[in-house]
Design a protein around this motif. Sequence first.
Motif, PDB file in Angstrom:
ATOM      1  N   CYS A 149      -1.578  -7.655   5.473  1.00 38.32           N
ATOM      2  CA  CYS A 149      -0.847  -6.843   6.444  1.00 38.32           C
ATOM      3  C   CYS A 149      -1.820  -6.004   7.271  1.00 38.32           C
TER       4      CYS A 149
ATOM      5  N   VAL B 211      -1.190  -3.464   8.883  1.00 36.19           N
ATOM      6  CA  VAL B 211      -0.813  -2.050   8.878  1.00 36.19           C
ATOM      7  C   VAL B 211      -1.275  -1.363   7.601  1.00 36.19           C
ATOM      8  N   CYS B 212      -0.947  -1.969   6.440  1.00 38.71           N
ATOM      9  CA  CYS B 212      -1.233  -1.276   5.177  1.00 38.71           C
ATOM     10  C   CYS B 212      -2.261  -1.993   4.317  1.00 38.71           C
TER      11      CYS B 212
ATOM     12  N   TYR C 147      -1.842  -4.733   2.579  1.00 38.95           N
ATOM     13  CA  TYR C 147      -1.244  -5.492   1.478  1.00 38.95           C
ATOM     14  C   TYR C 147      -1.563  -6.978   1.650  1.00 38.95           C
TER      15      TYR C 147
ATOM     16  N   CYS D  12       6.048  -7.271   6.182  1.00 43.35           N
ATOM     17  CA  CYS D  12       5.293  -6.847   5.011  1.00 43.35           C
ATOM     18  C   CYS D  12       6.270  -6.155   4.083  1.00 43.35           C
TER      19      CYS D  12
ATOM     20  N   CYS E 153       5.021  -2.272   3.145  1.00 49.40           N
ATOM     21  CA  CYS E 153       5.180  -1.110   4.023  1.00 49.40           C
ATOM     22  C   CYS E 153       6.376  -1.277   4.955  1.00 49.40           C
TER      23      CYS E 153
END
Length: 690
Positions: free
Chosen positions: A150, A152-153, A155, A163, A166
């Motif tokens: 991911c 963004v986070c 993961y 995801c 998040c």
Amino acid sequence: MKKEEKEYKRILVTSALPYANGPIHLGHLAGAYLLADIYVRYQRMKKRDVLYICGSDEHGVPITIAAGKKGVTPQEIVNEFHFRNKVAFEKFGISFDYYGRTSSKVHHQTSQEIFLNLHAKGIFSKRVEKQLYDEKIDMFLPDRYVKGTCPVCGYAEAYGDQCEKCGSSLSPAELIEPKSVLTGDVPVYKETMHWFLPLGRFQQRIEKWIESKPHWKTNVLGQVRSWLKEGLSDRAVTRDLSWGVAVPLEEAKGKVLYVWFDAPIGYISATKEWAQEKNDPDLWKTYWQRQDTRLVHFIGKDNIVFHCIMFPAMLMAHGDYVLPDNVPANEFLNLEGNKLSTSKNYAVWLEDYLERFPPDPLRYYLANNAPETKDADFTWQEFQQRNNSELADIIGNFINRTLTFVDKRYHGLVPEYGEYDDLDKTMLDVLKKAPKKIGLYFEQFEFRKGINAFMDVGRMSNKYFNDQEPWTTVTKQPGKCATTLNICLQACRSLAILMGPILPFSAEKVWRMLGLDGVVARQLWDDAGSPALKPGHKLGQADILFKKIEDSDIEPEIERLKKIAAEMMERKNSEKPVVQTKPKISFDDFGKIELRVATVLEAGRVEKTDKLLQLRIRIGDETRQIVAGIAAWYSPENLVGKKITVIANLEPATIRGIESNGMLLAAEDESGQLSLIVPDRDVASGAKIR
Ligand SMILES: [Zn+2]
């Protein structure tokens, strides 16, 4: 301003098509089915022309993935769950007029016709796109078939559409190091052609239409307006997949309709199949194509955009169909304080429930606690309490004490009534007004209020029985006692009709106990308030209406959920270190580091660099020199006099020919900007940091 009520001749009610990749749970029921069923049963008793349509949504990637995991075909998956869910709904009393399925021939034809209709009108735009492709198996990879990190986070197991860690919405192209779920290979990009519905072209029409619906629920209007505010964009209606409705164009070989496009058409095709079964194949048009049909979609909040924007846009584009008059979407149901999770089995499955309990107590509690305007929480204890202290102690108790009294004192015959006193008149008035009062709430989709109004009738009936004390009057004022029991029996009959939509199984049971012909479902709602039981009518056999639910009945369920909740919490905690740390160190290791507060005495730039500052610092009594890479964020003059933190026992290093005897501490954010760590109160230079 009062909205002018349009004259409708018939009502078409739909409930969201459940995905045929798993069984039904309480969250589904509370969202799209139970309240719809209450609404429909009520409308039938109002003798209105109402048709209730639903069916299985059998296309879409979750189904092909579920099939892949089990090693069976998608058709086998949908066959299993279509029939299982159909049976479970029936046992729970959800009274669809027709329960179709989107793998049916009629559905494929109907979807293709609507696609071709829009295609002929030139509605779609066509576009070549680059999409991830698995070369090993020659297959384009839909979003769910791609996993990666991911953006963004961080993961590592994020899907190409979302995801799960998040919650960010993603596209496969955004994933870092994407991998094919099917082969584990790194996919390549390949060009592919797709058809799009340009929703932007319908923006104004949809806006105008939505503004004509001020009576809609605020949670629904809020979500729709925020979509409209963002601006509607093109949405792909085709995709490269083998399972689904084939796109009926020569140049689109191997492509299917996107499931969001074909699923709502399922309502139409199921209505067609219903009409065919009635031997009146064109009857579906009456419901879908006449403007005096009131179309109502019952859904959960995750489906609002599809039913309030996309499906209406498709119908507008087509031009021959009615648009929904209302979309009373519900929010979500939580379970014992936590979000439902089907993958973790943190859910109450309808099939399991029905093995242990009768349907009506759940119908009552769920409808009374439905997430009508905000999320609601299901707890087993409240379920038990509602059953025992409301259904059993109020409704069940009143009907039972009335029938046993009449059985004992009047040989099971409805007694004659005499003159009415004030309490009698008040009670008869409560019964007379009840159908209209409760019905109005149902028509306005305020089910909780309607159900409470029903329970109030039960409460008042019980109170009336108590206040009239028939056990006393039976010997002292036999005429008064007969009148009381006559009215109590009228109340039993009223309650049977009024509970018809909410508690259909119990309603029929009361009807039989009263020795009445026919079924409650066929009674006229408006007759619920009239004292229609004739004196001398022979009653049936009294029976327990609502069995009490014991602690031991619900304890295993509570324990099971607690255990899963604890596991989920543990997993969540163990997944916590999103922060990648170095290997753990012992306390002794940490003790080797000497951290101290220092005062900056002098500061200056290191020549021929933009990054480095040369600092003279004092730690306690000792003065020393350090070099620090903070010139981009701190000017030398602002540093003099400042208290900073340093590692005091670091081996000296030589940087640009200058000896650095220690290192200052600074926090670095994502952009690389450094921020000095300073004590938040004034402490002496040389103070130890622990
Ligand atoms: Zn994420």
